[in-house]
Write a protein that holds these residues in place. Structure first.
Motif, mmCIF file in Angstrom:
data_model
loop_
_atom_site.group_PDB
_atom_site.id
_atom_site.type_symbol
_atom_site.label_atom_id
_atom_site.label_comp_id
_atom_site.label_asym_id
_atom_site.label_seq_id
_atom_site.Cartn_x
_atom_site.Cartn_y
_atom_site.Cartn_z
ATOM 1 N N LEU A 28 -23.854 4.298 30.761
ATOM 2 C CA LEU A 28 -22.946 4.845 31.820
ATOM 3 C C LEU A 28 -22.935 6.355 31.636
ATOM 4 O O LEU A 28 -22.254 6.589 32.003
ATOM 5 N N PRO B 88 -23.851 10.003 30.848
ATOM 6 C CA PRO B 88 -24.617 10.792 30.979
ATOM 7 C C PRO B 88 -25.758 11.848 30.294
ATOM 8 O O PRO B 88 -24.845 11.275 28.846
ATOM 9 N N PHE C 38 -22.851 15.301 33.087
ATOM 10 C CA PHE C 38 -21.021 15.443 32.501
ATOM 11 C C PHE C 38 -20.681 15.929 33.794
ATOM 12 O O PHE C 38 -20.424 16.760 34.128
ATOM 13 N N LYS D 51 -17.429 12.956 23.358
ATOM 14 C CA LYS D 51 -17.579 13.667 22.231
ATOM 15 C C LYS D 51 -19.522 13.456 21.945
ATOM 16 O O LYS D 51 -20.107 14.705 21.700
ATOM 17 N N THR E 29 -20.913 11.449 23.861
ATOM 18 C CA THR E 29 -22.184 12.470 24.732
ATOM 19 C C THR E 29 -22.601 13.356 24.943
ATOM 20 O O THR E 29 -24.004 13.808 25.186
ATOM 21 N N VAL F 198 -16.407 10.825 37.634
ATOM 22 C CA VAL F 198 -16.833 9.853 36.817
ATOM 23 C C VAL F 198 -17.021 7.950 37.392
ATOM 24 O O VAL F 198 -17.887 7.625 37.435
ATOM 25 N N ASN G 283 -13.551 4.035 32.824
ATOM 26 C CA ASN G 283 -14.695 3.125 33.296
ATOM 27 C C ASN G 283 -14.414 1.619 32.805
ATOM 28 O O ASN G 283 -15.009 0.509 33.765
HETATM 29 P P1 ADP Z 1 -16.055 9.612 22.351
HETATM 30 O O1 ADP Z 1 -17.024 10.079 21.437
HETATM 31 O O2 ADP Z 1 -15.084 11.714 22.832
HETATM 32 O O3 ADP Z 1 -14.626 8.649 22.023
HETATM 33 P P2 ADP Z 1 -17.714 8.869 24.587
HETATM 34 O O4 ADP Z 1 -19.008 10.087 24.429
HETATM 35 O O5 ADP Z 1 -18.177 7.724 23.543
HETATM 36 O O6 ADP Z 1 -16.546 9.430 23.575
HETATM 37 O O7 ADP Z 1 -17.047 9.056 26.064
HETATM 38 C C1 ADP Z 1 -16.603 7.095 26.068
HETATM 39 C C2 ADP Z 1 -17.807 6.271 27.286
HETATM 40 O O8 ADP Z 1 -16.619 7.537 28.801
HETATM 41 C C3 ADP Z 1 -19.427 7.887 27.544
HETATM 42 O O9 ADP Z 1 -19.714 5.990 27.941
HETATM 43 C C4 ADP Z 1 -19.474 7.915 29.215
HETATM 44 O O10 ADP Z 1 -19.992 7.300 29.783
HETATM 45 C C5 ADP Z 1 -18.404 8.467 29.701
HETATM 46 N N1 ADP Z 1 -17.782 9.577 29.613
HETATM 47 C C6 ADP Z 1 -17.379 10.719 28.870
HETATM 48 N N2 ADP Z 1 -17.291 12.102 28.884
HETATM 49 C C7 ADP Z 1 -17.437 11.833 30.458
HETATM 50 C C8 ADP Z 1 -17.698 12.677 31.832
HETATM 51 N N3 ADP Z 1 -17.858 14.332 31.115
HETATM 52 N N4 ADP Z 1 -18.410 12.844 32.781
HETATM 53 C C9 ADP Z 1 -19.023 11.302 33.011
HETATM 54 N N5 ADP Z 1 -18.759 10.508 31.825
HETATM 55 C C10 ADP Z 1 -17.774 10.644 30.533
#
Ligand code: ADP
Length: 362
Positions: free
Chosen positions: A22, A24, A30, A67, A69, A191, A223
């Motif tokens: 999922l 982006p 994003f 972060k 992502t 999202v 999600n």
């Molecule tokens: P972090 O590293 O900040 O803990 P992640 O980057 O792992 O967060 O994001 C967690 C999930 O949320 C990812 O799988 C992604 O699908 C979703 N996600 C996070 N930010 C976005 C965004 N801006 N747009 C779409 N999906 C997002």
């Protein structure tokens, strides 16, 4: 001990795989975080135009906001390979030296939870970030010698849930810092729309709004809730998910309209019914709900404080006026409103309420 809560569920392999699907893959996909996206886009574009490796980048903000992502997007936009590691995995300077010395030119190194790296590794990183060089120390005591090792230019992408814990010299070595904010309900709807498309799920607008409203401003939670609603709809033979279906599903998983789960509510319930709204010490409160102190402090509290439902005071935790209303209790006289709490809240607690997140926050 109670079962793990849905909103704070651990990351199982299946969850990670779905999360990866999922994610982006580029900045255009994003959602939200307009300022960070715009600035980052410029930084990356300029590096590409100069034909240079991108500057080191730091992302800070609560878990699940994107972060990792963004780190992957940095690598993709720079057309560079990506190496993933984390602060806790780097306990010795040697661990870091091994990673750095095997990087290829232009590679993006992502270090999650960078504030949890050991001190010697951190010091090695300063030099690596600035001069693309490390000193490998061979031997011990008086006979120890430092052998300099040149590194290819690379881009470090650091992520932290606790920007305040990062030492100044490390923070200063990042050319760009992006602080991620919680997402609005309309952003979370976007999202969810994107994810529903990828998962081939039929959800109407009201259904998206219902799920987004319970997602605590966090795409990862949005999600996760979407997948639980999908399961519920499948079992109940519902083809198109609307607000009623989403609501019934999430009620069943005990995630309420504000996004509070069972643990959050039991903390507030205990505060109100067993301690007259507080103040009560954290450990006493944790015993009252049958949880570890750390779980209450790191899983439930940050969100409750942010929502103005729970207050941290020098004398202990208190239930704020909206907590009484949310759980259906009449507000007794003498209960604090948020403005009054801030009057005597020490700075450190105010900081905790505003910016301390994540499973490791103490
Ligand atoms: P972090 O590293 O900040 O803990 P992640 O980057 O792992 O967060 O994001 C967690 C999930 O949320 C990812 O799988 C992604 O699908 C979703 N996600 C996070 N930010 C976005 C965004 N801006 N747009 C779409 N999906 C997002």
């Amino acid at each position: 001990m109670a079962e793990p809560s849905l909103v704070a569920a651990g990351e199982e392999p299946e969850e990670r795989a779905i999360e990866a699907a999922l994610r982006p893959k580029n900045l255009d996909d994003f959602v939200g975080q307009h300022r960070v996206r715009k600035q980052l886009s410029l930084v990356l574009k300029a590096s590409r135009m100069r034909g240079r490796t991108a500057d080191h980048v730091l992302f800070s903000g609560p878990p699940g906001l994107g972060k990792t992502t963004l780190a992957m997007i940095v690598a993709a936009e720079m057309n560079a390979p990506l190496r993933l590691s984390s602060g806790p995995a780097i306990q010795h300077a040697g661990d870091l030296a091994a990673i750095l010395s095997s990087l290829s030119e232009g590679e993006v190194l992502f270090l999650d939870e960078i504030h949890r790296m050991s001190r010697p590794a951190e010091e090695m990183l300063y030099m690596a970030m600035e001069d693309f060089r490390v000193d490998i120390v061979v031997g011990k005591g008086a006979g120890a010698t430092a052998i300099p090792l040149e590194l290819p230019p690379f881009t470090l992408v650091g992520a932290t849930t606790r920007a305040g814990l990062l030492p100044g010299p490390l923070r200063d070595r990042f050319g760009f810092t992006g602080h991620l904010e919680f997402y609005s309900v309309p952003e979370l709807e976007l999202v969810l729309r994107r994810s529903a498309g990828l998962l081939d799920l039929k959800v109407n607008s009201a259904g998206f709004t219902e799920i987004a409203g319970r997602s605590r401003g966090t795409p990862r939670i949005a999600n996760r809730l979407l997948r639980r609603v999908r399961d519920w709809a499948l079992v109940h033979g519902i083809e198109q998910i609307d607000a009623r279906a989403a609501s019934a599903a999430l009620d069943m998983y005990e995630v309420d309209k504000k996004g509070l789960d069972r643990l959050d509510r039991s903390v507030l319930e205990a505060l109100i019914t067993k301690f007259g709204g507080g103040p009560v010490g954290l450990s006493t409160l944790a015993i009252a709900v049958g949880e570890e102190t750390e779980t209450v402090e790191t899983v439930a509290e940050p969100f409750l404080v942010r929502e103005g439902l729970l207050g941290r005071t020098p004398r202990g935790r208190i239930a704020m006026a909206p907590a009484w209303t949310h759980l259906g209790y009449a507000i007794p006289s003498g209960v604090f409103a948020q403005e009054q709490l801030e009057l005597f809240e020490p700075d450190s607690d105010a900081a905790a309420a505003a910016g301390e997140w994540g499973p490791e926050s103490q």
